[in-house]
Design an enzyme around this catalytic site. Sequence first.
Site, PDB file in Angstrom:
ATOM      1  N   ASP A   1      -7.632  -1.535   0.307  1.00  0.00           N
ATOM      2  CA  ASP A   1      -6.523  -2.364   0.768  1.00  0.00           C
ATOM      3  C   ASP A   1      -7.558  -3.879   0.862  1.00  0.00           C
ATOM      4  O   ASP A   1      -8.133  -3.486   1.732  1.00  0.00           O
ATOM      5  CB  ASP A   1      -5.866  -2.046   1.800  1.00  0.00           C
ATOM      6  CG  ASP A   1      -4.907  -2.909   2.634  1.00  0.00           C
ATOM      7  OD1 ASP A   1      -4.957  -4.042   2.673  1.00  0.00           O
ATOM      8  OD2 ASP A   1      -3.938  -2.074   3.069  1.00  0.00           O
TER       9      ASP A   1
ATOM     10  N   ASP B   1      -2.259   3.909   8.097  1.00  0.00           N
ATOM     11  CA  ASP B   1      -1.684   3.666   7.128  1.00  0.00           C
ATOM     12  C   ASP B   1      -1.459   5.624   6.958  1.00  0.00           C
ATOM     13  O   ASP B   1      -1.040   6.294   6.298  1.00  0.00           O
ATOM     14  CB  ASP B   1      -1.851   3.498   5.749  1.00  0.00           C
ATOM     15  CG  ASP B   1      -2.052   1.479   5.321  1.00  0.00           C
ATOM     16  OD1 ASP B   1      -2.163   1.101   6.321  1.00  0.00           O
ATOM     17  OD2 ASP B   1      -2.138   1.580   4.552  1.00  0.00           O
TER      18      ASP B   1
ATOM     19  N   GLU C   1      -2.129  -4.864  -2.006  1.00  0.00           N
ATOM     20  CA  GLU C   1      -2.363  -5.887  -0.685  1.00  0.00           C
ATOM     21  C   GLU C   1      -2.983  -7.542  -0.872  1.00  0.00           C
ATOM     22  O   GLU C   1      -3.003  -8.097   0.140  1.00  0.00           O
ATOM     23  CB  GLU C   1      -2.381  -5.901   0.787  1.00  0.00           C
ATOM     24  CG  GLU C   1      -1.797  -4.151   1.561  1.00  0.00           C
ATOM     25  CD  GLU C   1      -0.106  -4.277   1.332  1.00  0.00           C
ATOM     26  OE1 GLU C   1      -0.108  -5.187   1.818  1.00  0.00           O
ATOM     27  OE2 GLU C   1       0.460  -3.616   1.405  1.00  0.00           O
TER      28      GLU C   1
ATOM     29  N   ASP D   1      -9.423   0.055   4.762  1.00  0.00           N
ATOM     30  CA  ASP D   1      -8.396  -0.606   4.861  1.00  0.00           C
ATOM     31  C   ASP D   1      -9.174  -0.661   6.327  1.00  0.00           C
ATOM     32  O   ASP D   1      -9.832  -0.770   6.885  1.00  0.00           O
ATOM     33  CB  ASP D   1      -6.937   0.078   4.994  1.00  0.00           C
ATOM     34  CG  ASP D   1      -6.091  -0.412   5.012  1.00  0.00           C
ATOM     35  OD1 ASP D   1      -6.112  -1.589   5.459  1.00  0.00           O
ATOM     36  OD2 ASP D   1      -4.865   0.266   4.395  1.00  0.00           O
TER      37      ASP D   1
ATOM     38  N   ASP E   1      -6.690  -6.090   3.040  1.00  0.00           N
ATOM     39  CA  ASP E   1      -6.866  -6.424   4.053  1.00  0.00           C
ATOM     40  C   ASP E   1      -7.878  -6.225   5.207  1.00  0.00           C
ATOM     41  O   ASP E   1      -8.782  -6.413   6.148  1.00  0.00           O
ATOM     42  CB  ASP E   1      -5.998  -6.003   5.050  1.00  0.00           C
ATOM     43  CG  ASP E   1      -5.279  -4.987   4.834  1.00  0.00           C
ATOM     44  OD1 ASP E   1      -6.197  -4.585   5.912  1.00  0.00           O
ATOM     45  OD2 ASP E   1      -3.934  -5.240   5.576  1.00  0.00           O
TER      46      ASP E   1
ATOM     47  N   HIS F   1      -6.222  -0.532   8.657  1.00  0.00           N
ATOM     48  CA  HIS F   1      -5.437  -0.030   9.002  1.00  0.00           C
ATOM     49  C   HIS F   1      -5.390   1.136   8.590  1.00  0.00           C
ATOM     50  O   HIS F   1      -5.871   1.266   6.712  1.00  0.00           O
ATOM     51  CB  HIS F   1      -3.767  -0.701   8.157  1.00  0.00           C
ATOM     52  CG  HIS F   1      -4.163  -2.074   9.104  1.00  0.00           C
ATOM     53  ND1 HIS F   1      -4.078  -2.820   7.339  1.00  0.00           N
ATOM     54  CD2 HIS F   1      -3.158  -2.960   9.595  1.00  0.00           C
ATOM     55  CE1 HIS F   1      -3.597  -4.179   8.258  1.00  0.00           C
ATOM     56  NE2 HIS F   1      -2.775  -4.038   9.653  1.00  0.00           N
TER      57      HIS F   1
ATOM     58  N   HIS G   1       0.537  -1.864  -0.070  1.00  0.00           N
ATOM     59  CA  HIS G   1       0.063   0.186   0.249  1.00  0.00           C
ATOM     60  C   HIS G   1       0.616   1.436   0.028  1.00  0.00           C
ATOM     61  O   HIS G   1      -0.246   3.265   0.085  1.00  0.00           O
ATOM     62  CB  HIS G   1      -1.145  -0.110   1.214  1.00  0.00           C
ATOM     63  CG  HIS G   1      -2.329   0.952   0.660  1.00  0.00           C
ATOM     64  ND1 HIS G   1      -3.205   0.876   1.729  1.00  0.00           N
ATOM     65  CD2 HIS G   1      -2.756   1.164  -0.290  1.00  0.00           C
ATOM     66  CE1 HIS G   1      -4.667   0.982   0.854  1.00  0.00           C
ATOM     67  NE2 HIS G   1      -4.228   1.508  -0.229  1.00  0.00           N
TER      68      HIS G   1
ATOM     69  N   HIS H   1       4.399   0.881   3.519  1.00  0.00           N
ATOM     70  CA  HIS H   1       2.945   0.762   3.994  1.00  0.00           C
ATOM     71  C   HIS H   1       2.479   1.234   4.848  1.00  0.00           C
ATOM     72  O   HIS H   1       1.555   0.897   4.728  1.00  0.00           O
ATOM     73  CB  HIS H   1       3.170  -0.534   3.486  1.00  0.00           C
ATOM     74  CG  HIS H   1       2.404  -1.556   4.290  1.00  0.00           C
ATOM     75  ND1 HIS H   1       2.000  -3.085   4.367  1.00  0.00           N
ATOM     76  CD2 HIS H   1       3.014  -1.537   5.237  1.00  0.00           C
ATOM     77  CE1 HIS H   1       2.344  -3.677   5.235  1.00  0.00           C
ATOM     78  NE2 HIS H   1       2.784  -2.726   6.294  1.00  0.00           N
TER      79      HIS H   1
HETATM   80  N1  LIG Z   1      -1.034  -1.685   4.249  1.00  0.00           N
HETATM   81  C1  LIG Z   1      -1.216  -2.455   5.496  1.00  0.00           C
HETATM   82  N2  LIG Z   1      -1.346  -3.848   5.090  1.00  0.00           N
HETATM   83  N3  LIG Z   1      -0.627  -1.512   6.462  1.00  0.00           N
HETATM   84  C2  LIG Z   1      -0.439  -2.072   7.357  1.00  0.00           C
HETATM   85  C3  LIG Z   1       0.075  -1.175   8.828  1.00  0.00           C
HETATM   86  C4  LIG Z   1       0.837  -2.157   9.934  1.00  0.00           C
HETATM   87  C5  LIG Z   1       1.039  -1.145  11.144  1.00  0.00           C
HETATM   88  N4  LIG Z   1      -0.101  -0.267  11.448  1.00  0.00           N
HETATM   89  C6  LIG Z   1       2.240  -0.267  10.258  1.00  0.00           C
HETATM   90  O1  LIG Z   1       2.909   0.794  10.946  1.00  0.00           O
HETATM   91  O2  LIG Z   1       3.584  -1.103  10.172  1.00  0.00           O
HETATM   92 MN   LIG Z   2      -3.094  -0.177   3.697  1.00  0.00          MN
HETATM   93 MN   LIG Z   3      -4.642  -2.675   5.784  1.00  0.00          MN
END
Ligand SMILES: NC(=[NH2+])NCCC[C@H](N)C(=O)O
Ligand SMILES: [Mn+2]
Ligand SMILES: [Mn+2]
Length: 332
Positions: A256, A146, A301, A142, A258, A144, A119, A159
């Site tokens: 994303d 990010d 992702e 998402d 996920d 998250h 991402h 990411h």
């Molecule tokens: N694009 C994603 N899947 N991001 C996950 C980030 C997980 C976590 N918050 C980090 O800063 O590493």
């Molecule tokens: Mn993401």
């Molecule tokens: Mn994510």
Amino acid sequence: MASSSRFIKDPKTIAIVGCPFSGGQPKAGVDEGPIHLVEAGLPEQLKALGWNVRFDGHHQFEEINAKLGNDPAAGIVRDPPIGKLKNPRLVSEVTKSVAEAVGSHAKQGELPLTLGGDHSLAMGTISGTLSAYPDAGVIWVDAHADINTEETTDTGNIHGMPVAFLLGITQQPASYGASEAPFSWIKPMLTPERIVYIGLRDVDVGEKAILKKHGIKAFSMHEVDRYGIGRVVEMALEWVNKGYGPGGRPIHLSFDVDALDPTVAPSTGTPVRGGLTFREGHYICESIYETGNLVALDLMEVNPSLADAAAVKQTVAVGCSLVRAALGETLL
Ligand SMILES: NC(=[NH2+])NCCC[C@H](N)C(=O)O
Ligand SMILES: [Mn+2]
Ligand SMILES: [Mn+2]
């Protein structure tokens, strides 16, 4: 394609930007995501929906590696961290080239569909979109946020940081003493009221503080449970379009995979339980298509090496089906 984006020129064309890139996070395999999505027949599926599809092969990013003195095949990556940021030069150069590709497609009136890859690529895709549509809004789906900065990131994985770069709220590496200046190409053109999140459920403590401080609108899984996905998407669109003229803003959808529950999309690098159902994910895509304002789409992702063959196949199929839903496939 009745309600296809009013911003896209005839003949309505999707430009597939295949980005086999994994440098924004540590797990191998996410660079294979776009290859699997294309091999599963995504370009043909989009043609069947009535689109003209342009796909000239996946980006290779070879020149970038050569320039950095990297030889990924031999395991040579000359890109030491800057502060906490991992692979900063590589991620910066790759996302810069993605921004140019997405921006040029968007300026020609095509709809760029970027297939990731991790991402961090969204720094490129959204910068590209904003270069063509400066007042575009972003819907970020998402688990998250990010939105980590160099200060808040625990992992140093970029990411987890693209939104902070896009908003210009993280320090540029140059400001903490790095001689070169990766990411100095990013013109932070996004503003906090023009991004809205759906599906969040794994937000770092520092990220929660950033979301609060900047008043960023987020519909976590709690709000999805409370209001239902129909109302959440309606409120999300109201939010990004607030005060904007009739018709609404051009919309960039960054999805994303996920965001979906791991039972639906298991093959991804940072799965989090309690996610969107298959239908909730599709409903978001269908509704954004229906606005007629979609100008760019990311699917990120998908990592085909993190599950058994059946689970990989399922994840890739769901990825293709989300993209079709965002590009006009209807149930009836
Ligand atoms: N694009 C994603 N899947 N991001 C996950 C980030 C997980 C976590 N918050 C980090 O800063 O590493
Ligand atoms: Mn993401
Ligand atoms: Mn994510």
